[in-house]
Design a protein around this motif. Structure first.
Motif, mmCIF file in Angstrom:
data_model
loop_
_atom_site.group_PDB
_atom_site.id
_atom_site.type_symbol
_atom_site.label_atom_id
_atom_site.label_comp_id
_atom_site.label_asym_id
_atom_site.label_seq_id
_atom_site.Cartn_x
_atom_site.Cartn_y
_atom_site.Cartn_z
ATOM 1 N N ARG A 1 44.377 15.224 -23.579
ATOM 2 C CA ARG A 1 43.379 16.189 -23.105
ATOM 3 C C ARG A 1 42.419 15.557 -22.099
ATOM 4 N N LYS A 2 42.036 14.317 -22.353
ATOM 5 C CA LYS A 2 41.201 13.612 -21.384
ATOM 6 C C LYS A 2 41.981 13.346 -20.096
ATOM 7 N N PHE B 1 43.526 6.791 -14.063
ATOM 8 C CA PHE B 1 42.701 7.071 -15.243
ATOM 9 C C PHE B 1 43.463 8.001 -16.191
ATOM 10 N N ALA B 2 44.144 8.995 -15.625
ATOM 11 C CA ALA B 2 44.929 9.909 -16.455
ATOM 12 C C ALA B 2 46.037 9.161 -17.200
ATOM 13 N N ASN B 3 46.715 8.246 -16.499
ATOM 14 C CA ASN B 3 47.748 7.440 -17.153
ATOM 15 C C ASN B 3 47.175 6.604 -18.293
ATOM 16 N N LEU C 1 52.511 9.118 -14.875
ATOM 17 C CA LEU C 1 52.257 10.070 -13.808
ATOM 18 C C LEU C 1 52.504 9.431 -12.451
ATOM 19 N N THR C 2 52.928 10.243 -11.500
ATOM 20 C CA THR C 2 53.173 9.783 -10.152
ATOM 21 C C THR C 2 51.850 9.480 -9.461
ATOM 22 N N ILE D 1 43.177 14.971 -14.003
ATOM 23 C CA ILE D 1 44.014 15.646 -13.005
ATOM 24 C C ILE D 1 43.321 16.904 -12.491
ATOM 25 N N MET D 2 42.569 17.587 -13.357
ATOM 26 C CA MET D 2 41.790 18.746 -12.905
ATOM 27 C C MET D 2 40.759 18.324 -11.856
#
Length: 467
Positions: A170-171, A159-161, A6-7, A176-177
């Protein structure tokens, strides 16, 4: 796919302060840094060669803000190029500078980049340690500045990466949400739209892992809210990739190919190569399924070239060092971590020692030392050692600057190719060591002649040797 990256959101701060040197020099330097920042957003390949020189100037002028900003750009360059070993080294340089200047924002960003490096190498526990450290640093800062806000946004993206690398999309989407919800703190309309445009693009990339219809929805949403003033860059490339995957699944191959080619066009223009092989792989599969064997073979070859360039020469060598330390020090993770750091730094230390030893001589042209230097550098090339350019630039510190003065538009890869010519490597040797065809080497020589305006009557090796 687990290699989706992710960017990261980035907020660059330029601060004007009074120093002891002339005000004119400082203002001119600030303008150069600002121009480099602008160029970096459109073409990182052109912007990167300027950074090391600007860092040196920032230290001469004692401009700590610009120094950290430029060091952070180096991290971002290696992150976008998937050069994990160089990213780690640059992250530690940023960490050292930010701790020396006591700057919380850049300390946090250094930890974010370190976490990305460890996560890519599957050291998730170590990645978590750095992300938690970044979080702790940001929580201590109560300034509520934009820099800190964007640093927290970067942290959520990282954290998303991490969850993507662990195979838990899903986590990742939940993080990102959280980032999207944090946007309520932005009051400027255009800034808010730009922030959410990137977030929805990241969200679309994540959903593409397990819910292509939702991914398609968020990619379209990202495109619809993109501000007119925002240039098409890596987030838009990511959106086109998602649309390409959607149409590929629906077997609407013409639309799929169109979107993947849009993504590749942006990637080639900006130089940001995150998820590049995703597009190559998808196009290969489409052309294979539609019976276009030549096109399928073309993209299969592109995939292999990219894997050789990144994985074999950089990423795999780094993994071997880390895994070896991990096996030997399994009962003591802290000690393993320190040994791994020292093993990476050892490459730099050896190169610096070699350079300092040569500096003590009256001249580098001494035949014995020159022979020893060339053997050392050629050995690094033969081993695909990531420390080659560092060692080369220490041995020939003015080489890159002289080339860029002749043609400031030279790319880093072209400078590295000139370094091979400086070492008198033949066309066949260059082809063998860099895993390319001899015809490709000859074409590179031809393009360099044009860019550097080397007359056909002049031997290119002799010309390079004068630099």
């Amino acid at each position: 796919m687990k290699n989706v990256r992710l960017t990261l959101l980035l907020f660059l701060c330029v601060c004007i302060t009074a120093y002891s040197q002339s005000r004119t020099s400082r203002e001119e330097f600030k303008l150069k840094v600002k121009a480099n920042s602008k160029l970096f957003t459109s073409d990182i390949n052109k912007a990167y060669p300027e950074i090391n020189g600007l860092i040196k100037t920032s230290r001469i002028l004692k401009d700590s803000i610009s120094e950290m900003q430029l060091l952070e750009k180096k991290c971002r360059y290696f992150y976008n190029k998937n050069l994990v070993d160089s990213l780690i080294l640059s992250s530690y340089q940023l960490q050292n500078a930010s701790e020396r200047y006591e700057d919380v924002y850049y300390q946090a960003m250094a930890n974010v980049y370190m976490a990305e490096s460890f996560s890519i190498n599957k050291f998730y526990d170590k990645a978590i340690v750095h992300l938690n450290k970044a979080y702790s640093l940001l929580q201590k800062n109560q300034s509520n500045s934009k820099k800190i806000f964007y640093a927290k946004a970067n942290l959520l993206s990282s954290f998303a990466n991490l969850y993507l690398d662990k195979g838990e999309p899903r986590k990742a989407s939940q993080k990102i949400m959280e980032e999207i919800k944090s946007g309520k703190e932005i009051h400027d309309k255009n800034e808010y739209a730009d922030f959410q445009y990137l977030n929805y693009s990241n969200l679309a990339s994540i959903y593409a892992e397990y819910d292509i219809d939702s991914a398609f929805f968020f990619a379209q949403k990202s495109i619809s809210i993109k501000p007119m003033v925002t240039a098409e860059e890596k987030s838009m490339a990511s959106n086109f990739m998602v649309l390409g995957k959607y149409y590929k699944k629906k077997k609407e191959y013409e639309k799929s190919v169109e979107n993947f080619h849009k993504a590749l066009k942006i990637i080639h223009r900006t130089g940001v190569e995150l998820n590049l092989n995703d597009s190559y792989l998808a196009l290969q599969e489409i052309y294979t399924e539609t019976g276009k064997k030549d096109s399928a073979a073309y993209y299969e070859n592109k995939i292999k070239q990219k894997d050789l360039q990144i994985l074999q020469s950089k990423y795999n060598s780094l993994q071997e060092v880390i895994h070896k330390d991990e096996e030997e020090q399994n009962k003591n993770r802290l000690r393993s971590f320190l040994i791994w750091i020292f093993s990476v730094i050892a490459v730099l230390a050896a190169s610096v020692f070699f350079y300092m030893r040569l500096k003590k001589k009256k001249t580098i042209e001494n035949n014995h030392n020159l022979h020893e230097l060339y053997n050392h550098l050629i050995t690094l090339i033969q081993n695909n050692d990531p420390g080659f350019m560092f060692a080369f630039e220490n041995a020939f510190p003015e080489f890159s600057d002289k080339l860029l003065k002749i043609n400031p538009e030279l790319q880093q890869s072209e400078i590295e190719f000139c370094a091979l010519l400086k070492l008198k490597l033949t066309t066949k040797e260059i082809a063998r060591y860099t895993f390319i065809e001899t015809r490709t080497v000859q074409n590179k020589k031809y393009r360099l002649r044009k860019k550097l305006e080397i007359p056909q009557s002049v031997d290119i090796y002799n010309w390079i040797d004068t630099i």
